[in-house]
Design a protein around this motif. Structure first.
Motif, PDB file in Angstrom:
ATOM      1  N   ASP A 199      -3.519   4.893  -0.327  1.00 15.20           N
ATOM      2  CA  ASP A 199      -4.200   5.268   0.914  1.00 15.20           C
ATOM      3  C   ASP A 199      -3.675   6.619   1.374  1.00 15.20           C
ATOM      4  O   ASP A 199      -2.485   6.912   1.218  1.00 15.20           O
ATOM      5  N   ALA A 200      -4.561   7.425   1.934  1.00 18.14           N
ATOM      6  CA  ALA A 200      -4.195   8.770   2.381  1.00 18.14           C
ATOM      7  C   ALA A 200      -4.115   8.816   3.899  1.00 18.14           C
ATOM      8  O   ALA A 200      -4.872   8.140   4.602  1.00 18.14           O
ATOM      9  N   GLU A 201      -3.188   9.623   4.399  1.00 19.43           N
ATOM     10  CA  GLU A 201      -3.077   9.865   5.830  1.00 19.43           C
ATOM     11  C   GLU A 201      -2.952  11.362   6.078  1.00 19.43           C
ATOM     12  O   GLU A 201      -2.433  12.106   5.241  1.00 19.43           O
ATOM     13  N   SER A 202      -3.429  11.779   7.241  1.00 17.12           N
ATOM     14  CA  SER A 202      -3.258  13.165   7.631  1.00 17.12           C
ATOM     15  C   SER A 202      -1.869  13.363   8.218  1.00 17.12           C
ATOM     16  O   SER A 202      -1.096  12.402   8.382  1.00 17.12           O
ATOM     17  N   LEU A 203      -1.536  14.601   8.549  1.00 13.13           N
ATOM     18  CA  LEU A 203      -0.237  14.900   9.138  1.00 13.13           C
ATOM     19  C   LEU A 203      -0.150  14.320  10.544  1.00 13.13           C
ATOM     20  O   LEU A 203      -1.151  14.261  11.272  1.00 13.13           O
ATOM     21  N   TYR A 204       1.039  13.889  10.934  1.00 12.44           N
ATOM     22  CA  TYR A 204       1.280  13.389  12.283  1.00 12.44           C
ATOM     23  C   TYR A 204       1.561  14.587  13.199  1.00 12.44           C
ATOM     24  O   TYR A 204       2.366  15.457  12.875  1.00 12.44           O
ATOM     25  N   VAL A 205       0.925  14.615  14.345  1.00  9.72           N
ATOM     26  CA  VAL A 205       1.048  15.749  15.259  1.00  9.72           C
ATOM     27  C   VAL A 205       2.403  15.717  15.965  1.00  9.72           C
ATOM     28  O   VAL A 205       2.864  14.675  16.430  1.00  9.72           O
ATOM     29  N   PHE A 206       3.041  16.869  16.062  1.00 10.55           N
ATOM     30  CA  PHE A 206       4.309  17.001  16.785  1.00 10.55           C
ATOM     31  C   PHE A 206       4.010  17.132  18.277  1.00 10.55           C
ATOM     32  O   PHE A 206       3.209  17.961  18.694  1.00 10.55           O
ATOM     33  N   ARG A 207       4.669  16.303  19.090  1.00 10.81           N
ATOM     34  CA  ARG A 207       4.557  16.382  20.536  1.00 10.81           C
ATOM     35  C   ARG A 207       5.956  16.510  21.121  1.00 10.81           C
ATOM     36  O   ARG A 207       6.747  15.575  21.054  1.00 10.81           O
ATOM     37  N   ARG A 208       6.248  17.678  21.686  1.00  8.96           N
ATOM     38  CA  ARG A 208       7.581  17.902  22.231  1.00  8.96           C
ATOM     39  C   ARG A 208       7.901  16.905  23.354  1.00  8.96           C
ATOM     40  O   ARG A 208       8.995  16.349  23.430  1.00  8.96           O
ATOM     41  N   GLU A 209       6.927  16.651  24.226  1.00 10.33           N
ATOM     42  CA  GLU A 209       7.163  15.734  25.335  1.00 10.33           C
ATOM     43  C   GLU A 209       7.440  14.324  24.838  1.00 10.33           C
ATOM     44  O   GLU A 209       8.301  13.610  25.359  1.00 10.33           O
TER      45      GLU A 209
ATOM     46  N   THR B   7       0.846  -1.189   0.000  1.00 13.87           N
ATOM     47  CA  THR B   7       0.000   0.000   0.000  1.00 13.87           C
ATOM     48  C   THR B   7       0.880   1.237   0.000  1.00 13.87           C
ATOM     49  O   THR B   7       1.743   1.390   0.873  1.00 13.87           O
ATOM     50  N   ARG B   8       0.664   2.116  -0.975  1.00 13.87           N
ATOM     51  CA  ARG B   8       1.397   3.383  -1.038  1.00 13.87           C
ATOM     52  C   ARG B   8       0.629   4.432  -0.237  1.00 13.87           C
ATOM     53  O   ARG B   8      -0.462   4.831  -0.623  1.00 13.87           O
ATOM     54  N   VAL B   9       1.204   4.852   0.872  1.00 11.52           N
ATOM     55  CA  VAL B   9       0.563   5.798   1.779  1.00 11.52           C
ATOM     56  C   VAL B   9       1.173   7.174   1.552  1.00 11.52           C
ATOM     57  O   VAL B   9       2.400   7.327   1.606  1.00 11.52           O
ATOM     58  N   ARG B  10       0.335   8.168   1.305  1.00  8.81           N
ATOM     59  CA  ARG B  10       0.814   9.517   1.058  1.00  8.81           C
ATOM     60  C   ARG B  10       0.100  10.497   1.988  1.00  8.81           C
ATOM     61  O   ARG B  10      -1.087  10.354   2.280  1.00  8.81           O
TER      62      ARG B  10
ATOM     63  N   ALA C  75       5.024  15.349   8.023  1.00 10.45           N
ATOM     64  CA  ALA C  75       4.442  14.876   6.764  1.00 10.45           C
ATOM     65  C   ALA C  75       5.243  13.656   6.320  1.00 10.45           C
ATOM     66  O   ALA C  75       6.451  13.759   6.070  1.00 10.45           O
ATOM     67  N   ILE C  76       4.569  12.504   6.240  1.00 10.11           N
ATOM     68  CA  ILE C  76       5.263  11.242   5.982  1.00 10.11           C
ATOM     69  C   ILE C  76       4.653  10.553   4.764  1.00 10.11           C
ATOM     70  O   ILE C  76       3.430  10.370   4.696  1.00 10.11           O
ATOM     71  N   ASP C  77       5.485  10.202   3.805  1.00 14.83           N
ATOM     72  CA  ASP C  77       5.102   9.355   2.674  1.00 14.83           C
ATOM     73  C   ASP C  77       5.861   8.040   2.804  1.00 14.83           C
ATOM     74  O   ASP C  77       7.092   8.050   2.954  1.00 14.83           O
TER      75      ASP C  77
ATOM     76  N   GLU D  89      -3.313  11.633  -7.528  1.00 15.48           N
ATOM     77  CA  GLU D  89      -4.486  10.876  -7.976  1.00 15.48           C
ATOM     78  C   GLU D  89      -4.469   9.482  -7.356  1.00 15.48           C
ATOM     79  O   GLU D  89      -3.479   8.753  -7.455  1.00 15.48           O
ATOM     80  N   LYS D  90      -5.578   9.123  -6.732  1.00 15.19           N
ATOM     81  CA  LYS D  90      -5.670   7.813  -6.094  1.00 15.19           C
ATOM     82  C   LYS D  90      -5.663   6.715  -7.141  1.00 15.19           C
ATOM     83  O   LYS D  90      -6.316   6.793  -8.170  1.00 15.19           O
TER      84      LYS D  90
END
Length: 367
Positions: free
Chosen positions: A180-190, A161-164, A271-273, A173-174
């Motif tokens: 498969d699409a993913e949202s941005l991963y949240v940055f957590r300093r802790e 699966t190519r995740v973008r 942002a991870i592909d 284009e899908k």
């Protein structure tokens, strides 16, 4: 995908209309078999000639083969269109269980073929009491359903699966650029101070093509060059530390400038592909392949058992001193193949209990 149909020992290949025709090539199912181009003498590997429309390959063959085509006038780097494997002639069973199947070029392949699943139900007639028979397409439905259920039970991805990340914003284009699409991963300093890693949502990971620290105005820093990847568990570990509130990186300052360091988590993201799963069906471990087969076999045995014998557990007949009785394992709470179903289910539950953490993580929480 190129369409090809078996016509006994021959094959019909459907080529979309194109001026100049197509360069058509074929290879058989042998290991390391070469691609042979359509020439004046057939698929001999000689000087190629163009193929047009519906091409009938009349060269007799017993076994499996695959076709590929591209515009005849294209250069050597033109993209090929591939057909799946197709059976011709009087070929016997085809599958991993029979040692004569591998993923066709240009596609992921099949984790199990219809003939493979018949092996899990060895000796069972796939024909109901009224004469109806299960087709290969119907069997493939249960294999695909079992594959997705095993992915869910083990929380892994098996089919490549190519995740973008946010493909809609990037104009991807899908089906062409991603699966498969993913949202941005949240940055957590802790979290970064404590762990120094990111857990991808899908695993195992095949490759990572992009890992950027991003802010409201776009990418800030490319982190992939200083990242190591635990492919089995889907962990991205940072070799060096992450930006802190005292760093002078302009992108970080722009992201948190008017809000202060406490607002970093709301303004910084990853942002991870990446590609997840196994490269082809050939790369799936044999024990995982067997688990999918048993899962599909359980579903089939429930239905086939009802088609062969439904509605009673025993019967008897007597006449003039002659008597005959028949008893089966079927009852209100047990299917016709109840013993086999129970055995397969026990194997499935044991495998999942023993291997759930192989691809995942230990989840801890506190109140």
């Amino acid at each position: 995908m190129l369409k090809a149909y078996s016509v006994q020992t021959s094959a019909l290949v459907h080529l979309p209309g194109m001026e100049g025709g197509h360069r058509l090539e074929r290879r058989d199912g042998g290991k390391d078999a070469p691609w042979l181009a359509l020439a004046a003498q057939g698929f001999s590997g000689g000087d190629a000639i163009p193929a047009h429309g519906a091409f009938l390959d009349e060269s007799p063959m017993d076994g499996i083969c695959q076709y590929r085509a591209r515009p005849f006038a294209s250069d050597s780097d033109g993209a090929w269109d591939y057909s799946p494997w197709m059976r011709r002639g009087h070929a016997g069973p085809v599958g991993y269980m029979h040692g004569n199947y591998r993923a066709p070029e240009g596609s992921w392949g099949e984790i199990l073929t219809a003939d493979d699943l018949r092996g899990y139900l060895w000796g069972v007639d796939f024909r109901a009491s009224n004469g109806d028979s299960y087709s290969d397409d119907a069997i493939r439905f249960f294999i695909e359903a079992a594959l997705q259920e095993v992915e869910r039970l083990l929380n892994i991805t098996i089919r490549k699966t190519r995740v973008r990340s946010e493909p809609d914003r990037r104009g991807l284009e899908k089906g062409v650029d991603y699966d498969d699409a993913e949202s941005l991963y949240v940055f957590r300093r802790e979290r970064m101070r404590r762990r120094g890693m990111i857990k991808t949502k899908k695993r195992p990971v095949l490759s990572v093509s992009r890992l950027d620290l991003s802010g409201p105005r776009g990418p800030i820093a490319a982190l992939l060059p200083r990242t190591t990847v635990d492919k089995t568990k889907g962990l991205l570990r940072f070799v060096s530390g992450m930006p802190g509130p005292s760093d002078t990186t302009r992108g970080v300052e722009a992201a948190i400038g008017m809000h202060g360091p406490d607002a970093m988590a709301r303004n910084l993201f990853y942002a991870i592909d990446y590609d997840a799963g196994f490269e082809t069906s050939d790369d799936v471990p044999m024990d995982l392949r067997e688990l999918v087969g048993k899962k599909a076999a359980v579903s089939l045995m429930n239905i086939i058992g009802r088609g062969l014998m439904a509605g009673f557990s025993s019967s008897s007949l007597s006449m003039d001193g002659v008597s005959e009785s028949f008893s089966s394992t079927q009852c209100a709470t047990s299917a016709f193949y109840g013993a086999d179903i129970k055995e397969y289910k026990d194997d499935i539950e044991k495998y999942i209990a023993e291997n759930r953490m192989k691809f995942g993580h230990v989840v801890l929480g506190c109140l």
